[in-house]
Enzyme design. Structure first.
Site, mmCIF file in Angstrom:
data_model
loop_
_atom_site.group_PDB
_atom_site.id
_atom_site.type_symbol
_atom_site.label_atom_id
_atom_site.label_comp_id
_atom_site.label_asym_id
_atom_site.label_seq_id
_atom_site.Cartn_x
_atom_site.Cartn_y
_atom_site.Cartn_z
ATOM 1 N N MET A 1 0.856 -1.189 0.000
ATOM 2 C CA MET A 1 0.000 0.000 0.000
ATOM 3 C C MET A 1 0.888 1.233 0.000
ATOM 4 O O MET A 1 2.101 1.128 -0.043
ATOM 5 C CB MET A 1 -0.924 -0.049 1.199
ATOM 6 C CG MET A 1 -1.995 -1.107 1.029
ATOM 7 S SD MET A 1 -3.110 -1.157 2.393
ATOM 8 C CE MET A 1 -2.065 -1.652 3.726
ATOM 9 N N HIS B 1 12.414 -5.543 -1.402
ATOM 10 C CA HIS B 1 11.086 -6.096 -1.646
ATOM 11 C C HIS B 1 11.179 -7.556 -2.088
ATOM 12 O O HIS B 1 10.461 -8.426 -1.592
ATOM 13 C CB HIS B 1 10.411 -5.225 -2.717
ATOM 14 C CG HIS B 1 9.083 -5.734 -3.138
ATOM 15 N ND1 HIS B 1 8.898 -6.477 -4.269
ATOM 16 C CD2 HIS B 1 7.874 -5.638 -2.552
ATOM 17 C CE1 HIS B 1 7.625 -6.801 -4.371
ATOM 18 N NE2 HIS B 1 6.980 -6.298 -3.339
ATOM 19 N N SER C 1 -7.732 -49.323 7.990
ATOM 20 C CA SER C 1 -6.896 -48.202 7.550
ATOM 21 C C SER C 1 -7.625 -47.543 6.379
ATOM 22 O O SER C 1 -7.987 -48.216 5.412
ATOM 23 C CB SER C 1 -5.521 -48.702 7.104
ATOM 24 O OG SER C 1 -4.768 -47.610 6.638
ATOM 25 N N TYR D 1 -3.738 -43.276 14.246
ATOM 26 C CA TYR D 1 -2.504 -42.787 13.637
ATOM 27 C C TYR D 1 -2.766 -42.278 12.226
ATOM 28 O O TYR D 1 -3.809 -42.580 11.625
ATOM 29 C CB TYR D 1 -1.437 -43.900 13.597
ATOM 30 C CG TYR D 1 -1.787 -45.048 12.685
ATOM 31 C CD1 TYR D 1 -1.490 -44.997 11.325
ATOM 32 C CD2 TYR D 1 -2.438 -46.182 13.174
ATOM 33 C CE1 TYR D 1 -1.826 -46.041 10.485
ATOM 34 C CE2 TYR D 1 -2.777 -47.231 12.339
ATOM 35 C CZ TYR D 1 -2.470 -47.154 10.990
ATOM 36 O OH TYR D 1 -2.812 -48.172 10.153
#
Ligand code: PEP
Ligand code: MG
Length: 934
Positions: free
Chosen positions: A136, A491, A818, A906
């Site tokens: 800005m 920058h 799983s 897990y």
């Protein structure tokens, strides 16, 4: 409360304002830096103070309260900005408040705005809640005009300084408020430098700058069609408006999108009494971080310039001095700066990024904020702050985002490749190593090209002399960033670090000509053109011509290991690895894996010594032929599993039996057909029909026939997973035998084992029942033969919605679940995991039909509901049923968060994702804890 700064300046009351400030209880838009307690009464937390005053305003007020030397000033709140942007005009009472605060500033500084003999000058600076560096606008030196510039010259006895300040105002005002492009200003300055034969603007004399200022006025008039306003109040009013509006500017919007900052926050505006770093050799300006934000090292790091204004340092137009040199140039200033840096770190309990100015031997603090840092620095800083007891270990863990750990997974250049490139003279330049990692790409000289090429899936390195906020979209799109000018706080460096892009800045050997899209290299005949390949090393700052090989970095950073150790104490989720080979398992253990959650056994079949066997197996017509091949495969598989068990030494090893459709092991149909046609033609045309050629044709024909017989229109929904195991029992039986023989071998050598046999892609309990009894029979047979008892479990993957919906039945037969969320996502959505991502899915994402790619982040609303149901039903049948996840989502922090909330035991992910998963699992557990402080 008065500031140290304010106490030192003259406080002669000049006049009281006629403009009415709001009465108590009225909504206010403006607060002086010393009115923080009033803001705090309105905003209940520091977060809300920042939301109202913006980060810069809040911290200027806080530094004022700490008694640090902050120039006096005031802040227009973000409320004011939002109200202004909503209606497009000044909300009622705002301008009156701003003027009233300005009058108070006059009273405190003893100077007057617009006064010809002792003018008050102010800066008008943006400052949102979250820092958006350079995105800005800011206007400096407001209050100067043809009259006051003379006053300033007389007052300071330094006309050069006064005219320099004035020309800066004209330039900034022209570009920020009136939209005049930078080029004509820059051209004028360079013409003057050339005319006087000097390198720097600082070497232009007063009368030159006076002429420059006059030309600048003409440029403003000619380009904007408006006269530069001489009335300081008009300057202030228009500058304030421009800064409000800069919140809506394109580059600010781009940045917000990339950084995930909401669009409706607005910016605050800070009006600050000017202090000058360009008042001669006893003045300076600089930026610094309280620790090194590239490496995390605990030492002040930054750049400064003697006799310059702030933007000179950040713009990279003059080569800056490293902050350590300030100890020689201005020893007492350096000591004071170090003292303040320590104090700020203690106060904020965080590394700070500060801006300062020395005006004729007096230090002023212009800004402080939490410093942005590389991932490597973030880890070291968090660990060291905890060891210094500035923060707790919990805070240290929470301060490193799991995604940041990803940095440690970024490729680095292969040392041999670097040596070769050097010896071949391909080292082009060296610059500052401002953001680590290796990047290989084709040079793009502007941001739009960089963005376009990336969309075309090309690897891009963006090269510029220096970057500006307008370049951000190109920088984000590029693999790496290279500039020829600028320092560590330029920058380019800031943006690259924040977004984890490898970057080298200030590579001074390069002369970049963006217009002609080429860069020359000093003392070298090389000319780099658009599209040329380069390799840049953001870790060392080196830039090479051509493509260097990259390697995965070692993950043994001691600070990372320490932090992960702390994280492990806080997490509840187990972290396992997907590993197919012993070497992966070893790496996984070193990275903290507590088990193997998925070994995709088919990967072992693709090895060069196995594939021909597997192909022969598929082509076998008789049971005897099949048995012979399986007998050959058995010892190879046994060796694989033994290696895994050894590497995991007693930890669970989940081995999934063969999953993919068989045609994946055979050559592609179309290629085979082409090859066969060619061979047949050769055979036909050949005068001598050799047995070799005929045999080859026969083999190809048999292969093609097999491929055709296995061809399926939807192979992912076809003969794979458990279906394959039931259809071809010999193969999976061999796998089970190999597992148990390997386990017995290990037990005989006192190596503990815990195999978990996992059946993929089941849809019904009956499939599992069928498969389990066949396989357990084989297992029992091996154990009887070897007279050993192997502890093992038998479980399944949940990858099909029907399996999730009937998980209670399935759990009667499965000792663990799983989630294969790659397939579960595919089957729940009914979209192909192989095709969708390169097809319509990207369109869905672009159009916002899907908020995110469900293959990246678990779809909680759909797939997640099935998972939740499966966990609940499964544990109803079998309390304490162990449930994990082994789809790719197991390494994704957002999905890990969900898995924790779901109560999984897990997550299992690829070895390199383990550190990310460990940290993510700790984060979700810690966020659940009651908070002690914000
Ligand atoms: C899955 O489907 O999530 C899974 C782990 O199996 P694969 O990716 O091998 O199909
Ligand atoms: Mg699967």
């Amino acid at each position: 409360m008065t500031t140290t700064a304010a106490r030192k300046v003259k406080t002669v009351p000049r006049r009281t304002t006629r403009v009415r400030a709001p009465a108590a209880g009225e909504a206010r838009f403006v607060y002086r830096f010393d009115q923080l307690p009033e803001v705090e009464r309105r905003a209940r937390s520091w977060d809300q103070v920042k939301a109202l005053l913006g980060g810069k305003g809040a911290n200027l007020a806080e530094m004022t309260r700490l008694g640090l030397p902050v120039p006096p000033g005031f802040t227009l709140t973000t409320d004011a900005c939002r109200a202004f942007l909503r209606s497009g005009s000044w909300p009622k009472g705002l301008w009156e408040e701003e003027v009233a605060a300005l009058r108070e500033l006059e009273r405190r500084t003893g100077k007057r705005f617009g006064n010809a003999t002792d003018p008050l000058l102010v800066s008008c600076r943006s400052g949102a809640k979250f820092s958006m560096p350079g995105m800005m606008d800011t206007v400096l030196n407001i209050g100067l005009n043809a009259e006051t510039v003379q006053g300033l010259a007389a007052l300071t006895g330094d006309p050069r300084f006064a005219w320099d300040a004035y020309r800066r105002l004209l330039q900034m005002y022209g570009s920020v408020v009136l939209g005049v492009p930078d080029e004509p200003f820059e051209r004028t300055l360079s013409e003057w430098r050339a005319r006087r034969g000097v390198q720097n603007d600082a070497d232009l004399e007063a009368k030159d700058l006076q002429a420059v200022a006059e030309q600048f006025r003409q440029i403003v008039r000619a380009t904007s069609g408006r006269e530069f306003p001489d009335d300081p109040l008009e300057q202030l009013r228009l500058a304030t408006e421009a800064v409000f509006r800069s919140w809506q500017g394109k580059r600010a919007q781009d940045y917000r999108r990339a950084a995930g900052i909401p669009d409706d926050l607005g910016t605050a505006v800070n009006i600050v009494a000017m202090v000058f770093g360009n008042m001669g050799r006893s003045s300076a300006t600089g930026v610094a971080t309280t620790r090194n934000v590239s490496t995390g090292e605990n030492s002040l790091e930054g750049d400064y310039l003697i006799n310059a204004q702030g933007e000179d340092v950040v713009a990279g137009t003059r080569t800056t001095e490293p902050i350590a040199h300030l100890a020689e140039d201005m020893p007492s200033m350096f000591r004071e700066l170090q003292r303040i840096a320590r104090l700020l770190e203690k106060h904020y309990r965080e590394v700070q990024d500060i801006e300062f100015t020395v005006e004729r031997g007096k230090l002023w603090m212009l800004q402080t904020r939490d410093a942005k840092r590389t991932a490597r620095a973030a880890v070291r800083i968090a660990v060291e702050l905890a060891k210094e007891r500035l923060i707790t270990q919990v805070e240290a863990v929470l301060r490193v985002a799991p995604e940041q750990v990803d940095f440690f997974l970024h490729p680095q250049f292969d040392p041999t490749s670097i040596r070769t490139a050097r010896s071949e003279g391909r080292l082009l330049a060296a610059g500052l190593n401002v953001s680590p990692g290796a990047a290989v790409g084709q040079l793009a000289f502007d941001a739009d090209t960089a963005e376009r090429w990336t969309k075309e899936k090309r690897a891009v390195v963006m090269i510029r002399a220096e970057t500006k906020p307008d370049d951000v979209h190109g920088m984000l799109a590029s693999r790496g960033i290279l500039t020829s000018r600028g320092g560590r706080t330029s920058h380019a460096a800031l943006v690259a670090r924040q977004f984890g892009k490898p970057a080298v800045v200030g590579a001074m050997a390069l002369e970049v000509d963006a217009e002609r899209k080429l860069a020359t290299v000093k003392r070298s005949p090389v000319i780099l053109r658009e599209g040329d390949w380069v390799s840049l090393d953001g870790t060392t700052g080196e830039v090479f011509l051509g493509k260097l090989d990259t390697v995965q970095p070692s993950l043994d950073d001691p600070f990372l290991l320490e932090l992960l150790g702390w994280a492990d104490r806080f997490r509840r989720l187990g972290v396992w690895a997907n590993a197919d080979y012993p070497r992966d398992a070893e790496r996984a253990r070193a990275l903290g894996a507590e088990g193997i959650g998925l070994c995709r056994t088919e990967h072992m079949f693709f090895e060069a010594d196995r594939l021909p066997l597997v192909q022969t197996l598929i082509l076998s017509r008789t049971e005897d032929d099949r048995r012979r091949v399986l007998d050959q495969l058995l010892p190879l598989q046994r060796g694989d599993f033994e290696g895994l068990f050894r590497a995991m030494a007693g930890k669970p090893v989940t081995i999934r039996l063969l999953d993919p459709p068989l045609h994946e092991f055979l050559p592609a149909h179309d290629t085979l057909l082409k090859e066969l046609t060619q061979l047949e033609t050769r055979l036909e045309l050949s005068p001598v029909k050799t047995a070799l050629l005929s045999g080859e044709v026969e083999r190809k024909r048999a292969m093609l026939a097999a491929v055709q017989s296995l061809r399926e229109l939807n192979p992912m929904l076809g003969l794979r997973g458990v279906r394959l195991g039931i259809h071809m029992p010999g193969l999976v039986q061999m796998q089970v035998r190999a597992i148990f023989e390997a386990a017995c071998n290990c037990l005989e050598q006192d190596i503990e084992v815990f195999p978990k046999i996992m059946i993929p892609l089941i849809a019904t309990a009956n499939e599992l029942k069928w498969q389990r009894s066949a396989l357990e029979e084989e297992a029992r047979r091996v154990m009887a033969e070897r007279k050993r008892k192997v502890p093992y479990q038998f479980g399944t993957m949940i990858e099909i919605p029907r399996a999730a919906l009937t998980a209670d039945e399935i759990a009667t037969l499965a000792q663990f679940f799983s989630f294969g969320t790659n397939d579960l996502t595919q089957t729940t959505y009914g979209i192909s995991r192989d095709d969708a991502e390169t097809g319509f899915l990207s369109e869905y994402l672009a159009k916002g039909i899907l908020p995110e790619n469900p293959f990246d982040h678990l779809d909680e609303g759909g797939v997640g509901k099935l998972m939740e149901l499966a966990v609940r039903l499964g544990r109803k049948t079998r309390p304490g049923l162990e449930v994990g996840i082994c789809g790719e989502h197991g390494g994704d922090p957002k999905s890990i968060d969900f898995c924790h909330r779901l109560g999984l035991d897990y997550v299992s992910c690829s070895p390199f994702r383990l550190p990310v998963a460990r940290l993510a699992a700790a984060h979700v557990a810690l966020r659940e804890r009651p908070r002690r402080r914000s």
